[in-house]
Each structure stands twice: as C-alpha cells, then as structure tokens.
Motif scaffolding. Structure first.
Motif, mmCIF file in Angstrom:
data_model
loop_
_atom_site.group_PDB
_atom_site.id
_atom_site.type_symbol
_atom_site.label_atom_id
_atom_site.label_comp_id
_atom_site.label_asym_id
_atom_site.label_seq_id
_atom_site.Cartn_x
_atom_site.Cartn_y
_atom_site.Cartn_z
ATOM 1 N N ASP A 1 4.097 10.233 4.231
ATOM 2 C CA ASP A 1 4.170 11.424 3.386
ATOM 3 C C ASP A 1 3.397 12.591 4.003
ATOM 4 N N VAL A 2 4.115 13.580 4.543
ATOM 5 C CA VAL A 2 3.475 14.793 5.060
ATOM 6 C C VAL A 2 3.306 15.751 3.883
ATOM 7 N N VAL A 3 2.063 15.908 3.423
ATOM 8 C CA VAL A 3 1.817 16.643 2.188
ATOM 9 C C VAL A 3 1.598 18.132 2.416
ATOM 10 N N ALA A 4 1.294 18.539 3.673
ATOM 11 C CA ALA A 4 1.081 19.961 3.942
ATOM 12 C C ALA A 4 1.065 20.186 5.450
ATOM 13 N N GLU A 5 1.347 21.445 5.827
ATOM 14 C CA GLU A 5 1.221 21.864 7.214
ATOM 15 C C GLU A 5 0.299 23.077 7.259
ATOM 16 N N ALA A 6 -0.369 23.273 8.394
ATOM 17 C CA ALA A 6 -1.297 24.389 8.544
ATOM 18 C C ALA A 6 -1.186 24.947 9.954
ATOM 19 N N ARG B 1 4.607 21.195 14.573
ATOM 20 C CA ARG B 1 4.465 20.762 13.181
ATOM 21 C C ARG B 1 5.771 20.184 12.654
ATOM 22 N N THR B 2 6.863 20.889 12.913
ATOM 23 C CA THR B 2 8.167 20.439 12.413
ATOM 24 C C THR B 2 8.559 19.105 13.030
ATOM 25 N N ALA C 1 0.839 -1.196 0.000
ATOM 26 C CA ALA C 1 0.000 0.000 0.000
ATOM 27 C C ALA C 1 0.874 1.246 0.000
ATOM 28 N N ALA C 2 0.378 2.298 -0.654
ATOM 29 C CA ALA C 2 1.105 3.561 -0.651
ATOM 30 C C ALA C 2 1.132 4.116 0.764
ATOM 31 N N PRO C 3 2.196 4.847 1.117
ATOM 32 C CA PRO C 3 2.259 5.407 2.474
ATOM 33 C C PRO C 3 1.130 6.398 2.709
ATOM 34 N N PRO C 4 0.678 6.525 3.952
ATOM 35 C CA PRO C 4 -0.383 7.488 4.260
ATOM 36 C C PRO C 4 0.058 8.904 3.901
ATOM 37 N N ARG C 5 -0.880 9.706 3.419
ATOM 38 C CA ARG C 5 -0.621 11.106 3.103
ATOM 39 C C ARG C 5 -1.283 11.945 4.198
ATOM 40 N N VAL C 6 -0.483 12.774 4.853
ATOM 41 C CA VAL C 6 -0.918 13.419 6.099
ATOM 42 C C VAL C 6 -0.779 14.936 6.018
ATOM 43 N N VAL C 7 -1.780 15.644 6.573
ATOM 44 C CA VAL C 7 -1.696 17.089 6.814
ATOM 45 C C VAL C 7 -1.562 17.293 8.322
ATOM 46 N N ILE C 8 -0.636 18.150 8.733
ATOM 47 C CA ILE C 8 -0.453 18.468 10.150
ATOM 48 C C ILE C 8 -0.932 19.892 10.390
ATOM 49 N N ALA C 9 -1.951 20.045 11.252
ATOM 50 C CA ALA C 9 -2.502 21.365 11.561
ATOM 51 C C ALA C 9 -2.269 21.677 13.032
ATOM 52 N N ASP C 10 -1.405 22.642 13.296
ATOM 53 C CA ASP C 10 -1.087 23.049 14.663
ATOM 54 C C ASP C 10 -0.516 24.452 14.607
ATOM 55 N N ASP C 11 -0.895 25.304 15.565
ATOM 56 C CA ASP C 11 -0.405 26.685 15.510
ATOM 57 C C ASP C 11 1.017 26.832 16.040
ATOM 58 N N GLN C 12 1.593 25.754 16.553
ATOM 59 C CA GLN C 12 2.974 25.805 17.022
ATOM 60 C C GLN C 12 3.906 25.203 15.968
ATOM 61 N N ALA C 13 4.785 26.049 15.430
ATOM 62 C CA ALA C 13 5.683 25.598 14.363
ATOM 63 C C ALA C 13 6.567 24.441 14.811
ATOM 64 N N LEU C 14 6.990 24.464 16.075
ATOM 65 C CA LEU C 14 7.864 23.398 16.555
ATOM 66 C C LEU C 14 7.140 22.054 16.582
ATOM 67 N N SER D 1 6.361 16.302 11.709
ATOM 68 C CA SER D 1 6.688 16.066 10.312
ATOM 69 C C SER D 1 7.979 15.262 10.166
ATOM 70 N N MET D 2 8.979 15.594 10.954
ATOM 71 C CA MET D 2 10.248 14.871 10.895
ATOM 72 C C MET D 2 10.067 13.413 11.307
ATOM 73 N N ILE D 3 9.292 13.186 12.356
ATOM 74 C CA ILE D 3 9.061 11.819 12.842
ATOM 75 C C ILE D 3 8.351 10.985 11.784
ATOM 76 N N LEU D 4 7.281 11.541 11.206
ATOM 77 C CA LEU D 4 6.498 10.789 10.233
ATOM 78 C C LEU D 4 7.278 10.556 8.946
ATOM 79 N N THR D 5 7.957 11.590 8.472
ATOM 80 C CA THR D 5 8.728 11.465 7.241
ATOM 81 C C THR D 5 9.828 10.419 7.377
ATOM 82 N N ALA D 6 10.464 10.381 8.539
ATOM 83 C CA ALA D 6 11.536 9.414 8.773
ATOM 84 C C ALA D 6 11.023 7.983 8.711
ATOM 85 N N ASP D 7 9.724 7.794 8.947
ATOM 86 C CA ASP D 7 9.148 6.450 8.909
ATOM 87 C C ASP D 7 8.462 6.161 7.575
#
Length: 227
Positions: free
Chosen positions: A31-36, A18-19, A3-16, A22-28
């Motif tokens: 696919d983090v496709v967007a942040e908000a 989100r970052t 199966a293709a990896p999950p495609r994820v949007v992360i929505a949080d007002d704290q940049a740290l 995103s790093m944790i998920l990408t390393a595994d």
C-alpha cells in the motif's frame, strides 16, 4: 492471521521514479499511501499517513533526504517513527552512510529490480535491515573515520556478553539472521534474541546502526576480512 500489507511513503524529486516504484509496489499488494517530492513533503506525508516505511531519496530540493530522515527517526515528527530505506544512484555515498548512522534501515540503488524492491520493503517492515555486505563494508570503511558527527553512535561494548559481542562482530559484516544461525550453529529464533538484546543494550534503533558501531568501536577494523 495474515499481516496487513506494508504502508509506504515514496519520497523522490523525480516523478518518474515515484510513479515507477509506486506501480511496482502496488502490483505486489503493498500500500503506497503517499508520495513526496522533497523532504518537507515527506515529513508531512509521515505525519498524515503514519506509514510503516519511507523510501527516501538522498538528494532533493529544500530539506534533503538526510535531513528528513534524521527528523523522522528522532521521533519529533510522529512518536513511533517508520523505518526508512534510503534511495541512491551511488553505491558509495557519504549521505547514505550518514543516514545509516541516523538509524535508516538500509539503502537501495535506484536501478534496483522490481523483485528486489518488493523484497526490500517487506524485509525492512519485518524489522530486518537491508545491507548488501560488499557495498556496506566498502561504505562504512570509507567513511567511518571521516565523519565526526557519528561520535554519538559510539557505545561501550562491555555491556555485552562474550557471545553477544561475537554476534555483533559477525552482524557487522552484513550477515543475515539465517547466516548468523549457520555461523554459530543456533536457531534463527535464538539469533533474533541475541540481536534484539544487542540493539537494546547498545540503544540502537536498527541492525544497520549495529554495523556502524562494530566498525566505530574497533570490533571490526577497516580492511579486515571476515573469518
């Protein structure tokens, strides 16, 4: 076929946050496709990227995570809504309960371990719900009789077979499919069939909503112990 990896949007007002997520998920390999940074940005990201899952903070400026979750899961943002996991710094939060009634697939505390975060994303993508039994029971029991907006979730349980009602009652305590299979001496595939029929008959988006319904209809009473 993998199966293709999950495609994820992360929505949080704290940049740290989100970052970091995103790093944790990408390393595994996820696919983090967007942040908000707020709810409106989350809606736009969902429209633009059509993700499988949104990690949604509750408290954000402007349109908060609850409002964004309701709009996404209503089907008005995209016709086939992604699943939503709520992020919170509190394990007992009225907003989290309201999000579950709106159809969110579960919730995570922001101090979640990297391993738990990855597992939660993959679990939610597979169609299961992330419901820590102890936290979920306290959450639902605290708010089930206090939020009149949940009235729309009430369902007539007479449409269920006796076995389906038994499965819903056990599911309402937060049991996983494997635990349900052990409880009823059934295969996991049979349990999945029962759960799918329960959700379809009661017109529920997710088993997270089924937990709320189990309490709201009196199938489980606040303070009762799982037998």
């Amino acid at each position: 076929m993998t199966a293709a990896p999950p495609r994820v949007v992360i929505a949080d007002d704290q940049a740290l946050v989100r970052t970091g997520f995103s790093m944790i998920l990408t390393a595994d390999g996820i696919d983090v496709v967007a942040e908000a940074a707020d709810g409106e940005q989350a809606l736009e990201a969902v429209r633009r990227t059509r993700p499988d899952l949104v990690l949604m903070d509750v408290r954000m400026p402007g349109l908060d995570g609850l409002g964004a979750t309701r709009r996404i899961l209503s089907g008005t943002v995209v016709p086939d809504p992604p699943r939503v996991l709520i992020l919170t710094t509190y394990d007992l939060d009225r907003y989290v309960y309201a999000a579950l009634t709106a159809g969110a697939s579960g919730f995570l505390l922001k101090d979640v371990t990297p391993e738990h975060l990855v597992a939660a994303v993959r679990l939610a993508r597979s169609g299961d719900a992330l419901l820590a039994p102890a936290i979920t029971r306290r959450l639902v029991e605290r708010f089930v009789s206090q939020d009149t907006r949940t009235a729309a979730l009430h369902r007539d349980l007479s449409v269920l077979t006796p076995r389906e009602a038994e499965v819903l009652q056990a599911l309402g305590t937060g049991l996983s499919n494997a635990e349900l299979a052990e409880r009823f001496v059934l295969s996991e595939s049979t349990v999945k069939t029962h759960v799918a029929r329960i959700l379809a008959k009661l017109r529920l988006r997710d088993r997270a909503q089924a937990v709320v319904v189990a309490y709201e209809t009196g199938l489980i009473t606040p303070g009762s112990r799982d037998g």
